[in-house]
Design a protein around this motif. Structure first.
Motif, PDB file in Angstrom:
ATOM      1  N   ASP A 218     -12.588   9.678   0.538  1.00  0.00           N
ATOM      2  CA  ASP A 218     -11.419   9.141  -0.145  1.00  0.00           C
ATOM      3  C   ASP A 218     -10.911   7.911   0.593  1.00  0.00           C
ATOM      4  OD1 ASP A 218     -11.711  11.210  -1.831  1.00  0.00           O
ATOM      5  OD2 ASP A 218     -10.045  12.406  -1.049  1.00  0.00           O
TER       6      ASP A 218
ATOM      7  N   ARG B 180      -7.854   4.325   0.148  1.00  0.00           N
ATOM      8  CA  ARG B 180      -6.815   3.575  -0.552  1.00  0.00           C
ATOM      9  C   ARG B 180      -7.183   2.101  -0.557  1.00  0.00           C
ATOM     10  NH1 ARG B 180      -1.599   4.472   2.635  1.00  0.00           N
ATOM     11  NH2 ARG B 180      -0.816   3.044   1.023  1.00  0.00           N
TER      12      ARG B 180
ATOM     13  N   GLY C  53     -10.219   3.632  -6.215  1.00  0.00           N
ATOM     14  CA  GLY C  53      -8.884   3.207  -5.817  1.00  0.00           C
ATOM     15  C   GLY C  53      -8.715   1.746  -6.175  1.00  0.00           C
TER      16      GLY C  53
ATOM     17  N   THR D 260      -5.663  -1.778  -6.603  1.00  0.00           N
ATOM     18  CA  THR D 260      -4.359  -2.360  -6.334  1.00  0.00           C
ATOM     19  C   THR D 260      -4.218  -3.633  -7.160  1.00  0.00           C
ATOM     20  OG1 THR D 260      -2.846  -3.070  -4.584  1.00  0.00           O
ATOM     21  CG2 THR D 260      -5.121  -3.815  -4.402  1.00  0.00           C
TER      22      THR D 260
END
Length: 484
Positions: free
Chosen positions: A28, A30, A133, A135
């Motif tokens: 995992d 970010r 992930g 942004t």
């Protein structure tokens, strides 16, 4: 939907581009981007960077850049590190993926020669199989345009108007007028026009009062709200301004100029008294200073300032320019040419102008009337015609020229600016035998009329009454014979 052999990009909206870099990761993570907006000036390069947290290699992950709301994950081919680009025309050749930081989980998208249309929100997505992930990054594009220029213009009421112009600004700038003490002056009109290049052109008008009392120092400042920077210009109004403005006047037609669609237009204006205008700038404009209908300066057309709809359609008759007389010819008149024009002569930095009204006219086709039979003997009449300008006037009349009430005419303006018209009339009275549909062009006073005979309905009506009349005759004869 954009497809490649072995995988698809279904579910994604390709806005400006899609860039995929094949990479892979199992844990995992970010995705982080810059804390604030990324600022780039028009014409410069922009760098959009996003990175993984915790820091790790992204050498085997899939990376996607896009300019739409987040959608479902995109499947990309595994293996290899080749970059696949899907770009629309305005982005082609301006995008590059920088992979120097891939080993540390950082990727950068480079946009060369930034344009105003590049401004907005971007999304950066890292994906590893079923996990991803992403942004968002905000790119703010800004352009510091040209320094303002203040033009002095006289008006017919004897006042002085100052026009502040500048070009090449983005986003829309703020304009401020100030007097010699720094006090704000309120503009009477503000026009910020977005050009074909996506940049704003400024045209702000200030009225400073009667020419006889004008001895002011006036400044025009233009400020870019994103760059927090700007440019200004200061004008010291000449003391002899009243003499300069009174020495010359621009004269134009006092009556509207009529012209039919397809004909050539002639817009003539001249100086009074007669003055050699060879060294002057002469400008024909509509409502705005720029773009112009035609600009004559330094003995030639200033093509870069001309409106696109007049390019290739204009020519200048300058054989009387030494006397201060010029005629602008606009070839093949269109409906869009209709309206007001301003002719401006510049002398010693001061512009004087005259206004003129052009009336474009088109007389349409001969009306066509169709008849539709309805129940109870009613008839629906439809009158159609096309190719009118301005909006035509439609009337139905009887044989004595009296107006017959009808439904309001339906008008449709085509891409050529001309009007098509359709009018309906419901005839319920069987005694009406003839009507006429009349369509007129009010500025010209011309009309086209077509008459329709409804006598067939009268014959039918008489034929239906004939058996009744015969029966009455037989009964009358019988009664006379019985009485006898």
């Amino acid at each position: 939907m954009v497809e490649f052999p072995g995988y698809s990009l279904s579910g994604m909206i390709a806005s400006c581009f899609l860039i995929l870099l094949t990479v892979k990761q199992q844990d995992d993570f970010r995705v982080l981007g810059p804390e604030g907006p990324i600022l780039a000036r028009v014409g410069e390069d922009a760098l959009l960077t996003c990175r993984l947290l915790p820091k790790r290699s992204a050498a085997h992950m899939d990376v996607l850049w896009y300019r739409s709301e987040p959608r479902a994950a995109v499947t990309a081919p595994q293996g290899g590190a080749d970059m696949v680009e899907v770009q629309v025309q305005e982005c082609r050749g301006r995008l590059e993926m920088l992979e120097d930081g891939v080993a540390e989980g950082s990727v950068t998208l480079k946009i060369r020669s930034v344009q105003p249309s590049d401004s907005g929100q971007y999304w950066c997505r890292f994906q590893d199989r079923d996990y991803f992930g992403e942004t968002s990054l905000l790119l703010q594009v800004a352009g510091l345009g040209s320094a303002p220029h203040i033009h002095i213009m006289g008006n017919q009421s004897g006042g002085v108007e100052l026009l502040c112009t500048a070009e090449g600004w983005f986003p829309e700038p703020h304009v401020r007028w100030e007097d010699r003490w720094g006090e704000r002056l309120l503009a009477v009109s503000e026009h910020h026009v977005l050009g074909e290049d996506g940049l704003f052109r400024v045209e702000d008008m200030l009225v400073v009062g009667n020419v006889s009392v004008v001895t002011e120092t006036v400044s025009c400042f233009i400020h870019n709200p994103v760059l927090e920077d700007g440019k200004g210009a200061v004008l010291n109004l000449p003391e002899k301004l009243q003499t300069e403005m009174a020495s010359l006047q621009v004269i134009g037609p006092s009556q509207p100029i009529p012209v039919r669609v397809g004909e050539d237009i002639q817009l003539t204006c001249y100086l009074s008294p007669k003055t050699n205008a060879q060294g002057m700038e002469v400008r024909w404009v509509r409502s705005l200073w720029y773009p112009a209908v035609y600009v004559h300066a330094n003995g030639d057309l200033m093509a870069g300032e001309q409106m696109s709809e007049y390019r290739g359609r204009t020519s200048l008759v300058s054989d009387a320019i030494q006397e201060g007389k010029l005629t602008l010819q606009i070839h093949n008149a269109r409906a869009s040419d209709d309206g007001w024009y301003r002719c401006l002569f510049e002398s010693d930095g001061v512009y004087q102008e005259a206004s003129m009204e052009l009336k474009v006219i088109a007389v349409g086709s001969t009306p066509l009337v169709t008849v539709e039979r309805r129940k109870a003997g009613e008839k629906q009449l439809t009158c159609t015609s096309d190719g009118w300008f301005p909006q035509p006037h439609v009337q139905w009349k009887d044989t004595e020229g009296r107006i017959v009430p009808s439904d309001p005419a339906v008008l449709h303006q085509g891409q050529n600016g001309l009007f098509d018209v359709e009018s309906h009339l419901l005839v319920t009275n069987s005694s009406v035998m003839n009507v006429a549909c009349s369509i007129s062009n009010l500025p010209l006073g011309e009309e086209k009329t077509v008459a329709v005979s409804l006598s067939e309905s009268k014959k039918n009506f008489s034929w239906k009454m004939l058996p009744v009349s015969g029966l009455l005759l037989v009964v009358t004869i019988g009664l006379i014979w019985m009485k006898s």
